[in-house]
Design a protein around this motif. Sequence first.
Motif, PDB file in Angstrom:
ATOM      1  N   GLU A  48      40.766  43.966  42.669  1.00 62.06           N
ATOM      2  CA  GLU A  48      39.547  45.568  43.394  1.00 62.06           C
ATOM      3  C   GLU A  48      40.768  46.242  44.803  1.00 62.06           C
ATOM      4  O   GLU A  48      40.827  46.940  44.139  1.00 62.06           O
ATOM      5  CB  GLU A  48      39.199  44.752  44.773  1.00 62.06           C
ATOM      6  CG  GLU A  48      38.357  45.640  45.344  1.00 62.06           C
ATOM      7  CD  GLU A  48      37.271  45.208  46.912  1.00 62.06           C
ATOM      8  OE1 GLU A  48      37.217  45.128  47.577  1.00 62.06           O
ATOM      9  OE2 GLU A  48      37.329  43.689  46.767  1.00 62.06           O
ATOM     10  N   LEU A  49      41.961  45.612  44.916  1.00 67.21           N
ATOM     11  CA  LEU A  49      42.374  45.912  45.541  1.00 67.21           C
ATOM     12  C   LEU A  49      44.215  46.528  45.402  1.00 67.21           C
ATOM     13  O   LEU A  49      45.025  48.123  45.682  1.00 67.21           O
ATOM     14  CB  LEU A  49      43.186  45.201  46.890  1.00 67.21           C
ATOM     15  CG  LEU A  49      41.665  44.785  47.542  1.00 67.21           C
ATOM     16  CD1 LEU A  49      42.209  43.880  48.698  1.00 67.21           C
ATOM     17  CD2 LEU A  49      41.180  45.954  48.187  1.00 67.21           C
ATOM     18  N   GLY A  50      44.500  46.759  44.316  1.00 59.26           N
ATOM     19  CA  GLY A  50      45.804  46.818  44.060  1.00 59.26           C
ATOM     20  C   GLY A  50      46.820  46.215  44.484  1.00 59.26           C
ATOM     21  O   GLY A  50      47.765  47.308  44.672  1.00 59.26           O
ATOM     22  N   PRO A  51      47.333  44.905  44.930  1.00 59.90           N
ATOM     23  CA  PRO A  51      48.932  45.125  46.164  1.00 59.90           C
ATOM     24  C   PRO A  51      49.572  44.796  45.229  1.00 59.90           C
ATOM     25  O   PRO A  51      49.466  44.730  43.605  1.00 59.90           O
ATOM     26  CB  PRO A  51      47.830  43.372  46.839  1.00 59.90           C
ATOM     27  CG  PRO A  51      47.579  42.779  45.241  1.00 59.90           C
ATOM     28  CD  PRO A  51      46.789  43.918  45.126  1.00 59.90           C
ATOM     29  N   ASP A  52      50.723  45.429  46.053  1.00 56.73           N
ATOM     30  CA  ASP A  52      51.884  45.174  45.206  1.00 56.73           C
ATOM     31  C   ASP A  52      52.790  43.854  45.236  1.00 56.73           C
ATOM     32  O   ASP A  52      53.596  43.054  44.098  1.00 56.73           O
ATOM     33  CB  ASP A  52      53.372  46.258  46.396  1.00 56.73           C
ATOM     34  CG  ASP A  52      52.554  47.517  46.254  1.00 56.73           C
ATOM     35  OD1 ASP A  52      52.691  47.872  45.160  1.00 56.73           O
ATOM     36  OD2 ASP A  52      52.576  47.866  47.378  1.00 56.73           O
ATOM     37  N   ARG A  71      45.547  34.028  35.430  1.00 53.31           N
ATOM     38  CA  ARG A  71      44.121  35.090  35.459  1.00 53.31           C
ATOM     39  C   ARG A  71      45.277  36.542  36.052  1.00 53.31           C
ATOM     40  O   ARG A  71      44.455  37.265  35.676  1.00 53.31           O
ATOM     41  CB  ARG A  71      42.852  34.579  36.344  1.00 53.31           C
ATOM     42  CG  ARG A  71      42.696  33.234  36.173  1.00 53.31           C
ATOM     43  CD  ARG A  71      42.350  33.458  34.605  1.00 53.31           C
ATOM     44  NE  ARG A  71      41.273  32.418  34.168  1.00 53.31           N
ATOM     45  CZ  ARG A  71      40.288  31.575  35.021  1.00 53.31           C
ATOM     46  NH1 ARG A  71      39.265  32.496  35.382  1.00 53.31           N
ATOM     47  NH2 ARG A  71      39.772  30.875  35.276  1.00 53.31           N
ATOM     48  N   LEU A  72      46.040  36.634  36.758  1.00 57.18           N
ATOM     49  CA  LEU A  72      46.642  37.025  37.658  1.00 57.18           C
ATOM     50  C   LEU A  72      47.310  38.540  36.562  1.00 57.18           C
ATOM     51  O   LEU A  72      47.143  39.516  36.454  1.00 57.18           O
ATOM     52  CB  LEU A  72      47.043  37.282  38.476  1.00 57.18           C
ATOM     53  CG  LEU A  72      46.643  37.131  39.843  1.00 57.18           C
ATOM     54  CD1 LEU A  72      47.607  36.493  40.929  1.00 57.18           C
ATOM     55  CD2 LEU A  72      46.058  38.116  40.684  1.00 57.18           C
ATOM     56  N   ARG A  73      48.331  37.435  36.009  1.00 63.52           N
ATOM     57  CA  ARG A  73      49.457  38.385  34.688  1.00 63.52           C
ATOM     58  C   ARG A  73      48.087  38.752  33.476  1.00 63.52           C
ATOM     59  O   ARG A  73      48.539  39.479  33.231  1.00 63.52           O
ATOM     60  CB  ARG A  73      49.402  37.018  33.744  1.00 63.52           C
ATOM     61  CG  ARG A  73      50.737  36.798  35.226  1.00 63.52           C
ATOM     62  CD  ARG A  73      51.613  35.323  34.211  1.00 63.52           C
ATOM     63  NE  ARG A  73      52.240  35.497  33.361  1.00 63.52           N
ATOM     64  CZ  ARG A  73      53.209  34.653  32.234  1.00 63.52           C
ATOM     65  NH1 ARG A  73      53.186  33.705  33.172  1.00 63.52           N
ATOM     66  NH2 ARG A  73      53.778  35.242  31.216  1.00 63.52           N
ATOM     67  N   GLU A  74      46.993  38.549  33.108  1.00 66.32           N
ATOM     68  CA  GLU A  74      46.284  39.630  32.611  1.00 66.32           C
ATOM     69  C   GLU A  74      45.758  40.555  33.368  1.00 66.32           C
ATOM     70  O   GLU A  74      44.954  41.515  32.874  1.00 66.32           O
ATOM     71  CB  GLU A  74      44.722  38.190  32.346  1.00 66.32           C
ATOM     72  CG  GLU A  74      45.269  37.205  31.316  1.00 66.32           C
ATOM     73  CD  GLU A  74      43.618  35.721  31.647  1.00 66.32           C
ATOM     74  OE1 GLU A  74      42.591  37.060  32.019  1.00 66.32           O
ATOM     75  OE2 GLU A  74      44.075  35.436  31.166  1.00 66.32           O
ATOM     76  N   LEU A  75      45.429  40.808  34.247  1.00 66.45           N
ATOM     77  CA  LEU A  75      45.635  41.979  34.998  1.00 66.45           C
ATOM     78  C   LEU A  75      46.410  43.009  34.812  1.00 66.45           C
ATOM     79  O   LEU A  75      47.442  43.118  34.059  1.00 66.45           O
ATOM     80  CB  LEU A  75      45.561  42.666  36.229  1.00 66.45           C
ATOM     81  CG  LEU A  75      44.347  41.373  37.179  1.00 66.45           C
ATOM     82  CD1 LEU A  75      44.707  41.629  38.367  1.00 66.45           C
ATOM     83  CD2 LEU A  75      43.129  41.783  36.793  1.00 66.45           C
TER      84      LEU A  75
END
Length: 218
Positions: A48-52, A71-75
């Motif tokens: 949702e937020l697209g943090p760095d 899971r984050l690596r799939e974004l």
Amino acid sequence: MADAIRVLLVDDHQVVRRGLRTFLEIQDDIEVVGEAADGAEGVARAEELGPDVILMDVKMPGMDGVEALRRLRELDHPARVLVVTSFTEQRTVIPALRAGAAGYVYKDIDPDALAGAIRSVHAGHILLQPEVAGALLAPEGTASGQGRGGSLTDREREVLALIADGRSNREIARALVLSEKTVKTHVSNILMKLDLADRTQAALWAVRHGNAEGSPPG
């Protein structure tokens, strides 16, 4: 704060999140954009937020930090993840790094050092506290890529050593007087030859094997 590093906090302890937020909000170049209390919420908030950069604990109820890292690596645009935890065991450190963590520090880290760690992983570095690197040197079965270091060229071993030192592609290019494109090619070849997924795993491999396997004599 248009150029500030956007940070998401993921920890199941509210007091920890509050403490981190309080400190980070006084940094001119860091902006806390959100919080999450477990891995599943962290992944959703990241999308949702697209943090760095994401500061994430490992042990959390429900989805833990390691699964959240996967899971984050799939974004489409995955954030750099800095694990901030109190768990020092090898069985916790290694899975987190293999899952894609860009850094691993302990919760007793000096606040200013934490701010520096955030800046470092945001810049593309890999960051491990000395105690973490020490844990990685302990024997632990057969690592991916073991026995394949001899297939690396001399130049690839030089690049691998600098990856393990936390250098970005740009810094490696400057150190070895190469173009960034050439460095990227070397990194891709290293990952392919060692059967590794990313540069964090390459750094882990180099630390565990001393970056010496297959080194030429002399």
